[in-house]
Design an enzyme around this catalytic site. Structure first.
Site, PDB file in Angstrom:
ATOM      1  CG  HIS A 272      -2.169  -0.838   0.993  1.00 55.54           C
ATOM      2  ND1 HIS A 272      -2.185  -2.194   1.259  1.00 55.54           N
ATOM      3  CD2 HIS A 272      -3.406  -0.538   0.528  1.00 55.54           C
ATOM      4  CE1 HIS A 272      -3.381  -2.681   0.973  1.00 55.54           C
ATOM      5  NE2 HIS A 272      -4.139  -1.707   0.526  1.00 55.54           N
ATOM      6  N   GLY A 273       2.057   1.210   0.454  1.00 56.32           N
ATOM      7  CA  GLY A 273       2.844   2.429   0.414  1.00 56.32           C
ATOM      8  C   GLY A 273       4.161   2.328   1.141  1.00 56.32           C
TER       9      GLY A 273
END
Length: 479
Positions: free
Chosen positions: A326-327
């Site tokens: 996700h990041g």
């Protein structure tokens, strides 16, 4: 190009008319049109990254052909690893280079050693996490001989770049989507109507629910030291509905748009906030990513077939990798770790597959037990979302500490009545449609046409009322 923009409102009808009225008699021309339209759609954001998606597509197309004719297992593995390394290499460079450099510097500073290293001003290509996993699934399935590699380069380019789901999913498998490019599509009025309804519901989720919740979630999270504990709880709740409305709304628009062109994409959200445990939640949230990790990481690691230690290890790997996907921020890793901890008791008790049906499937309301199960699962999700939304781990920790102040039992300073009413109405409609692919699929379908169309007109009116001049990007564009 944003789904909720005027640009897309012009773009979509033009492509639709060309698709069904100009190229309908020739399948190859239809697919070529979709490739061109998809590259225009993607290039509208930043044309420079078209070369990246084109290179990735051509590479995996070529590797698929080589795997078709190669029988030597060592060479087959070499081609597979070439695909994995190049695709993950691109993803790692654009998304994680600065994260690893900064973490490297921070690690040495803990021991009193100062290390200098340069970070880069890197623009993250929109959707790279999504189309990278999509092309990888093709290479892996061809290697496993689960899929016959395509010799039709136009169909493959269309599969990778298909504009409705290109930048934020669903992450489609080649086994489902690619064969649909081989077959002549026929226009079906009922399918198009169904697609329009799903687009409408997706726009409602995004513009009315997510964007309104975002305004207050951002205000509270960005000034969390200045608010009471009860207000911070409201901020976490607003973000909880923001991310669901935003991401599932995108998926609804993508799936509905695909149906306008005769394609069927997989369901990506199945009413996750009505889940009775965290295992059920993860079967219903971002389904295309969860199943991707299950099939291409969890099962190859041994899945649930080994001993208890192996099951626990594989579960933590899956959730940590999912968080990292996700990041490039430790907050996402902590978020993944939290969800692994939530999942662990269910795994150890072998109750992670207890709730495979729809909650209160043959009833209007849940039982008392189901209600408290949903409340607990929802509360755990809200808590985890604090880490997902926070700027860093320190911010998340301070946010949580500040919640449990004496002011937790005071009235929130931020309580927009109109947004709260909209959320309640939204969740009520979602509850009514929880057995369907999307909430309004069959809503009022048995009622008279006037009532049904009145409902659609009200939805459209509300969407226009809440549409702002400045379009808000979808949250998952940053992933």
């Amino acid at each position: 190009m944003l789904f909720n923009s005027l640009d897309f409102a012009v773009f979509l009808p033009i492509v639709f008319v060309l698709y069904w009225f100009v190229t309908a008699k020739n399948l190859k021309y239809q697919n070529l049109l979709l490739v061109v339209a998809s590259y225009v759609f993607y290039g509208w954001w930043d044309w420079r990254f078209l070369s990246l998606i084109a290179f990735s597509s051509i590479l995996d197309y070529g590797i698929g052909l080589r795997l078709l004719h190669e029988e030597n297992e060592r060479k087959r593995k070499a081609f597979l690893w070439l695909s994995i390394c190049v695709n993950i290499g691109f993803l790692g460079f654009f998304k994680y280079y600065n994260f690893f450099v900064e973490s490297f510097i921070d690690a040495f500073s803990l021991f009193g050693t100062q290390v200098s290293a340069n970070t880069l001003h890197i623009i993250l290509p929109v959707g790279i996490s999504f189309y990278t996993f999509q092309t990888l699934s093709y290479s892996i399935d061809v290697y496993r001989r689960k899929l016959e590699p395509t010799k039709d380069v136009i169909s493959f380019l269309a599969f990778v770049s298909f504009f409705p789901q290109l930048v934020a999913g669903p992450i489609e498998r080649a086994t489902n989507l690619l064969p649909q490019f081989y077959k002549k599509r026929q226009f079906h009025y009922s399918q198009a109507v169904d697609g329009c309804k799903q687009i409408l519901w997706g726009l409602f989720k995004k513009i009315v629910i997510a964007d309104n919740c975002a305004e207050y979630a951002n205000m509270i999270f960005n000034n969390s030291d200045n608010y009471s504990g009860s207000t911070l709880v409201m901020g976490a709740l607003f973000f909880t509905f923001q991310i669901y409305g935003d991401f599932s709304g995108y998926s609804d628009i993508a799936i509905g748009t695909s149906r306008l062109f005769g394609f069927n994409l997989k369901q990506n959200f199945a009413f996750p906030y009505f889940s009775r445990d965290m295992a059920e939640f993860w079967r219903r949230w971002h389904i295309s990513l969860s199943t991707w990790f299950r099939d291409y990481l969890y099962i190859p690691l041994g899945g649930s077939h080994g001993g208890t230690w192996m099951k626990v290890r594989n579960t933590f790997i899956i959730f940590l990798v999912s968080g990292f996907w996700h990041g490039a921020n430790w907050t996402f890793i902590v978020w993944g770790l939290l969800n692994a901890l939530y999942f662990l008791p269910l795994l150890l008790a072998k109750s992670n597959r207890n709730n495979l049906d729809v909650v209160a499937e043959n009833a209007n309301i849940p039982s008392v037990k189901e209600f408290f199960q949903m409340l607990l699962t929802f509360s755990l999700s809200v808590f985890a979302w604090i880490f997902f939304r926070a700027e860093n781990v320190s911010h998340a920790w301070n946010y949580i500490v500040n919640i449990f102040k004496d002011s937790l039992f005071k009235l929130p300073e931020v309580r927009p009545t109109n947004v709260i009413i909209l959320i309640v109405v939204f969740m009520f409609i979602e509850w009514l449609g929880r057995t369907q692919q999307y909430a309004i699929e069959l809503l009022l379908i048995k009622q008279n046409k006037v009532l049904r169309w009145s409902f659609y007109m009200v939805l459209i009116a509300i969407i226009f009322i809440y549409t702002s001049e400045e379009q808000q990007e979808f949250i998952y564009f940053q992933f």
